[in-house]
Design an enzyme around this catalytic site. Structure first.
Site, PDB file in Angstrom:
ATOM      1  N   SER A 222       0.818  -1.208   0.000  1.00 42.63           N
ATOM      2  CA  SER A 222       0.000   0.000   0.000  1.00 42.63           C
ATOM      3  C   SER A 222       0.858   1.267   0.000  1.00 42.63           C
ATOM      4  O   SER A 222       1.646   1.445  -0.916  1.00 42.63           O
ATOM      5  CB  SER A 222      -0.934  -0.058   1.210  1.00 42.63           C
ATOM      6  OG  SER A 222      -2.101   0.651   0.927  1.00 42.63           O
ATOM      7  N   LYS A 226       3.908   1.933  -2.665  1.00 49.60           N
ATOM      8  CA  LYS A 226       4.232   3.072  -3.534  1.00 49.60           C
ATOM      9  C   LYS A 226       5.704   3.441  -3.313  1.00 49.60           C
ATOM     10  O   LYS A 226       6.445   3.727  -4.262  1.00 49.60           O
ATOM     11  CB  LYS A 226       3.350   4.284  -3.185  1.00 49.60           C
ATOM     12  CG  LYS A 226       1.837   3.999  -3.204  1.00 49.60           C
ATOM     13  CD  LYS A 226       1.028   5.235  -2.788  1.00 49.60           C
ATOM     14  CE  LYS A 226      -0.260   4.955  -2.012  1.00 49.60           C
ATOM     15  NZ  LYS A 226      -1.409   4.478  -2.721  1.00 49.60           N
ATOM     16  N   TRP A 313     -10.472   0.256  -4.088  1.00 51.41           N
ATOM     17  CA  TRP A 313      -9.881   1.580  -3.816  1.00 51.41           C
ATOM     18  C   TRP A 313      -8.529   1.722  -4.531  1.00 51.41           C
ATOM     19  O   TRP A 313      -8.159   2.799  -4.999  1.00 51.41           O
ATOM     20  CB  TRP A 313      -9.717   1.712  -2.299  1.00 51.41           C
ATOM     21  CG  TRP A 313      -9.182   2.994  -1.766  1.00 51.41           C
ATOM     22  CD1 TRP A 313      -7.976   3.188  -1.141  1.00 51.41           C
ATOM     23  CD2 TRP A 313      -9.837   4.279  -1.725  1.00 51.41           C
ATOM     24  NE1 TRP A 313      -7.836   4.486  -0.731  1.00 51.41           N
ATOM     25  CE2 TRP A 313      -8.966   5.186  -1.074  1.00 51.41           C
ATOM     26  CE3 TRP A 313     -11.073   4.749  -2.194  1.00 51.41           C
ATOM     27  CZ2 TRP A 313      -9.293   6.530  -0.881  1.00 51.41           C
ATOM     28  CZ3 TRP A 313     -11.393   6.087  -1.981  1.00 51.41           C
ATOM     29  CH2 TRP A 313     -10.499   6.953  -1.338  1.00 51.41           C
ATOM     30  N   HIS A 365      -7.872  -5.647   1.050  1.00 48.92           N
ATOM     31  CA  HIS A 365      -6.606  -4.910   1.089  1.00 48.92           C
ATOM     32  C   HIS A 365      -5.757  -5.366   2.280  1.00 48.92           C
ATOM     33  O   HIS A 365      -6.095  -5.112   3.428  1.00 48.92           O
ATOM     34  CB  HIS A 365      -6.971  -3.425   1.244  1.00 48.92           C
ATOM     35  CG  HIS A 365      -5.809  -2.492   1.173  1.00 48.92           C
ATOM     36  ND1 HIS A 365      -5.055  -2.328   0.031  1.00 48.92           N
ATOM     37  CD2 HIS A 365      -5.284  -1.648   2.102  1.00 48.92           C
ATOM     38  CE1 HIS A 365      -4.115  -1.413   0.263  1.00 48.92           C
ATOM     39  NE2 HIS A 365      -4.232  -0.997   1.504  1.00 48.92           N
TER      40      HIS A 365
HETATM   41  C1  GCU Z   1      -5.199   4.886   2.255  1.00 45.40           C
HETATM   42  C2  GCU Z   1      -4.692   5.638   1.056  1.00 45.40           C
HETATM   43  C3  GCU Z   1      -4.015   4.681   0.073  1.00 45.40           C
HETATM   44  C4  GCU Z   1      -2.991   3.842   0.787  1.00 45.40           C
HETATM   45  C5  GCU Z   1      -3.627   3.140   1.957  1.00 45.40           C
HETATM   46  C6  GCU Z   1      -2.669   2.314   2.808  1.00 45.40           C
HETATM   47  O1  GCU Z   1      -6.265   4.078   1.866  1.00 45.40           O
HETATM   48  O2  GCU Z   1      -5.767   6.283   0.460  1.00 45.40           O
HETATM   49  O3  GCU Z   1      -3.381   5.406  -0.961  1.00 45.40           O
HETATM   50  O4  GCU Z   1      -2.410   2.926  -0.104  1.00 45.40           O
HETATM   51  O5  GCU Z   1      -4.204   4.094   2.825  1.00 45.40           O
HETATM   52  O6  GCU Z   1      -1.506   2.657   2.912  1.00 45.40           O
HETATM   53  O7  GCU Z   1      -3.126   1.307   3.384  1.00 45.40           O
END
Ligand code: GCU
Length: 387
Positions: A222, A226, A313, A365
């Site tokens: 997540s 990134k 998402w 997720h």
């Molecule tokens: C939030 C955010 C995402 C990210 C996520 C996470 O949902 O919007 O961009 O990837 O947190 O880090 O679990």
């Protein structure tokens, strides 16, 4: 920690595939001056540096690499939860620049059974964890399973480099070592700082005789996914790069605007990317790049994306598309046999091959043992085929 469920309630996101705009993507193989990029030399000398600079300037910000000293101190503060299988090394990495020092903590498990140097898997962690040994719930960082397969594995918590907080993100490495970055529109922000931390971890691995850094993988889930992708792009010491469910600002194509968008992420987390990225709120079509081009910058090293079916998402289809399109660099520039022949809707099994892979699993997720099983297969394949 800002929770995804709250964000999803707060911001209205599109989940209707029929409302996804037709994709008109920038051409990865035409340089800014109009040169057609058809070979490794033009890719590595012209187009790749051009794209890397655009991502730095317009999206992620800088990762300053200059400092005066780095030192590694082995500390012994915590009990090893796996004393039979692994040796635990707790390492304080201290970096000094202009008289200021920042210290981050790295936790490393080395397989006891190993005779030769082990491959290394680094997980960037951001979840609540035992702050000292960085351990999170079972599955998220499966130390035992990795050790049993002969991997060394390490983790650091993002918090020890830059706090994941809009008010406090400068309190770590940014404010202490690189304060001049804060005034810059394209300066270092949280993801740049975490990527910097991963690079310092690699600096340590290079001094550790029990690790074979040529066989190294960087993994993140997540927001840390990134970051893992951005790290892998900037630091060619990583042989395998694995961002899990990294979504918007990670693997997913921004122009699809499915699930989280550039505007949503920049509003909820204005301290993750640089200031310039905010120009593209509600204006994805004006981006000079899209995320499949970031994927390409890992080549010729190996890249693996993964998604979860219910993680809309993060736009699983957008993640797959960017792997499918991004992997053209391996086939068209490097002449490797890499292909993602299936439509997203037809995917069932993981696609695991030399250089590039992808899977989508059922469920929500998260980073799970099932994800890691596929990562391990991918790493083993790629490490064994190294030239
Ligand atoms: C939030 C955010 C995402 C990210 C996520 C996470 O949902 O919007 O961009 O990837 O947190 O880090 O679990």
């Amino acid at each position: 920690l800002i929770q995804t469920t709250n964000l999803m309630a707060q911001y209205s996101a599109n989940y209707d595939e029929s409302k996804v705009p037709p994709l008109i993507l920038p051409d990865p193989f035409v340089s800014d001056k109009g040169t057609l990029i058809q070979n490794i030399s033009d890719w590595e000398n012209i187009r790749r540096p051009e794209l890397l600079e655009i991502f730095r300037r317009e999206v992620y910000g800088s990762i300053p690499k200059d400092f005066d000293f780095i030192s590694f101190q082995i500390v012994s503060e915590n009990q090893n939860p796996y004393p039979d299988e692994a040796e635990l090394k707790e390492i304080d990495i201290s970096v000094t620049r202009n008289g200021e020092t920042h210290t981050m903590r790295l936790n490393l498990f080395l397989p006891k059974s190993q005779k030769s140097a082990a491959p290394i898997v680094l997980l960037i962690n951001y979840k609540p964890a035992d702050p000292a040994i960085g351990l999170v719930e079972e599955g998220f960082w499966p130390v035992k399973e990795l050790i049993a397969k002969g991997f060394a594995t390490a983790s650091f918590h993002g918090e020890t480099v830059a706090p994941d907080d809009p008010e406090r993100f400068t309190e770590g490495v940014i404010g202490k070592l690189y304060p001049e970055e804060l005034a810059k529109e394209d300066g270092m922000r949280t993801f740049g700082a975490w990527a910097w931390g991963a690079m310092r971890a690699m600096d340590y691995f290079e001094t550790e005789p029990r690790i074979e850094t040529k066989k190294s993988a960087i993994v993140g889930h997540s927001r840390a996914g990134k970051t893992a992708l951005w790290t892998g792009v900037n630091d060619s010491r990583w042989a395998v790069v694995i961002p899990n469910e990294s979504g918007c600002g990670g693997a997913a194509i921004s122009r699809r605007k499915f699930g989280e968008t550039v505007k949503i992420i920049n509003t909820a987390f204005p301290y993750w990317f640089n200031e310039n990225f905010k120009k593209y709120n509600d204006a994805e079509n004006t981006l000079p790049i899209d995320q499949h081009m970031l994927a390409m910058l890992v080549a010729p090293r190996a890249l693996y994306f993964s998604s979860a079916r219910e993680d809309r998402w993060a736009d699983p289809k957008g993640e797959y598309l960017s792997m499918k399109l991004g992997s053209r660099v391996y086939s068209e520039i490097y002449g490797k046999e890499v292909s993602f022949p299936l439509e997203f809707e037809k995917l069932e099994k993981p696609i695991i091959q030399h250089y590039a892979g992808y899977h989508i699993r059922e469920g929500k997720h998260n980073l799970t043992l099932e994800d890691w099983d596929h990562f391990i297969t991918f790493m083993e394949l790629n490490f064994s085929q190294q030239e």
